[in-house]
Write a protein that holds these residues in place. Sequence first.
Motif, short mmCIF file in Angstrom:
data_model
loop_
_atom_site.label_atom_id
_atom_site.label_comp_id
_atom_site.label_asym_id
_atom_site.label_seq_id
_atom_site.Cartn_x
_atom_site.Cartn_y
_atom_site.Cartn_z
N ILE A 129 0.75 -1.37 0.00
CA ILE A 129 -0.14 -0.16 0.15
C ILE A 129 0.96 1.30 -0.08
O ILE A 129 1.66 1.44 0.97
CB ILE A 129 -1.06 0.03 1.46
N GLU A 130 0.82 2.15 -1.05
CA GLU A 130 1.74 3.26 -1.34
C GLU A 130 1.24 4.38 -0.50
O GLU A 130 2.07 5.26 0.02
CB GLU A 130 1.78 3.58 -2.77
N ASP A 131 -0.11 4.51 -0.46
CA ASP A 131 -0.49 5.89 -0.10
C ASP A 131 -1.24 5.30 1.39
O ASP A 131 -2.40 5.06 1.51
CB ASP A 131 -1.52 6.27 -0.76
N HIS A 132 -0.65 5.53 2.62
CA HIS A 132 -1.08 4.96 3.91
C HIS A 132 -1.94 5.82 4.30
O HIS A 132 -3.06 5.48 5.04
CB HIS A 132 0.26 5.07 4.80
N GLU A 133 -1.86 7.19 4.19
CA GLU A 133 -2.82 8.13 4.89
C GLU A 133 -4.38 7.83 3.97
O GLU A 133 -5.43 7.77 4.51
CB GLU A 133 -2.48 9.44 4.55
N GLN A 134 -4.15 7.58 2.59
CA GLN A 134 -5.59 7.20 1.95
C GLN A 134 -6.05 5.84 2.35
O GLN A 134 -7.35 5.90 2.30
CB GLN A 134 -5.33 7.20 0.39
N ALA A 135 -5.51 4.87 2.38
CA ALA A 135 -5.91 3.73 3.16
C ALA A 135 -6.34 3.79 4.60
O ALA A 135 -7.60 3.42 4.67
CB ALA A 135 -4.67 2.35 3.43
N ALA A 136 -6.02 4.75 5.43
CA ALA A 136 -6.64 5.06 6.77
C ALA A 136 -7.84 5.77 6.53
O ALA A 136 -8.97 5.66 7.03
CB ALA A 136 -5.66 5.94 7.49
N GLU A 137 -8.04 6.70 5.36
CA GLU A 137 -9.04 7.49 4.97
C GLU A 137 -10.19 6.50 4.61
O GLU A 137 -11.17 6.87 5.01
CB GLU A 137 -8.73 8.52 4.04
N ASP A 138 -9.82 5.64 3.54
CA ASP A 138 -11.05 4.74 3.21
C ASP A 138 -11.32 3.73 4.38
O ASP A 138 -12.59 3.58 4.38
CB ASP A 138 -10.13 3.72 2.32
N TRP A 139 -10.75 3.55 5.40
CA TRP A 139 -11.09 2.78 6.33
C TRP A 139 -11.94 3.57 7.58
O TRP A 139 -12.82 3.15 8.21
CB TRP A 139 -9.74 2.33 7.25
N LEU A 140 -11.90 4.93 7.44
CA LEU A 140 -12.23 5.67 8.63
C LEU A 140 -13.91 5.61 8.72
O LEU A 140 -14.47 5.56 9.91
CB LEU A 140 -12.04 7.03 8.39
N PRO A 141 -14.69 5.36 7.80
CA PRO A 141 -16.13 5.38 8.07
C PRO A 141 -16.49 3.96 8.57
O PRO A 141 -17.18 4.00 9.32
CB PRO A 141 -16.78 5.06 6.52
N ASN A 142 -15.70 2.81 8.70
CA ASN A 142 -15.92 1.94 9.55
C ASN A 142 -15.70 2.36 11.19
O ASN A 142 -16.80 2.03 11.84
CB ASN A 142 -14.90 0.84 9.66
N PHE A 143 -15.07 3.04 11.36
CA PHE A 143 -14.93 3.58 12.62
C PHE A 143 -16.12 4.69 13.16
O PHE A 143 -16.58 4.66 14.04
CB PHE A 143 -13.41 4.52 12.90
N VAL A 144 -16.05 5.64 12.26
CA VAL A 144 -17.32 6.71 12.47
C VAL A 144 -18.65 6.08 12.49
O VAL A 144 -19.40 6.45 13.35
CB VAL A 144 -17.15 7.79 11.52
N ASN A 145 -18.65 5.09 11.61
CA ASN A 145 -20.12 4.44 11.61
C ASN A 145 -20.58 3.52 13.04
O ASN A 145 -21.42 3.18 13.25
CB ASN A 145 -20.40 3.63 10.34
N ALA A 146 -19.25 3.14 13.59
CA ALA A 146 -19.49 2.26 14.82
C ALA A 146 -19.88 3.32 15.97
O ALA A 146 -20.22 2.78 17.16
CB ALA A 146 -18.23 1.45 14.97
N LEU A 147 -19.87 4.68 15.85
CA LEU A 147 -19.59 5.30 17.24
C LEU A 147 -21.34 5.67 17.64
O LEU A 147 -22.13 5.23 16.82
CB LEU A 147 -19.05 6.76 16.71
#
Length: 147
Positions: A129-147
């Motif tokens: 995975i070249e763009d680590h920040e983008q990978a985290a950004e793509d994952w972020l809805p999993n976190f936000v939706n679990a709140l």
Amino acid sequence: MAQQICIITGSTLGGAEYIGDHLCDLLEQQDFTTQVENHASLANIEGQKLWLVVTSTHGAGELPDNLKPLFQEIKDNNTDLSEVRFAVVGLGNSDYDTFCQAVNKVETALSKQGAKQICNSLRIDVLTIEDHEQAAEDWLPNFVNAL
């Protein structure tokens, strides 16, 4: 009132800090209140109920040096974290058999103290995975939706 999210980073070369800062910006754009801790201690994060831990794996599957003291403090004090909800983003290299071992250590340590993991952890392989920040950004809805 906006939900407060404590972003705790564990980084050896700075990659996890960059991801933490990027996630902080994205969360603030969604009206969350954030606190970023790059050298967290229990005193710094006391009262925080929602943790987003961003960590690299160092050496033979270890936590980075700036994260070790917090987890040692939690263990030594047998800290009750039953009020804490958390998620983990990890950076690792799949060439090593300890790939993202720090993620497992964080999950285990926090769960053992009663904290509740709210979504699956993200394990970013720096080899593929070249763009680590983008990978985290793509994952972020999993976190936000679990709140």
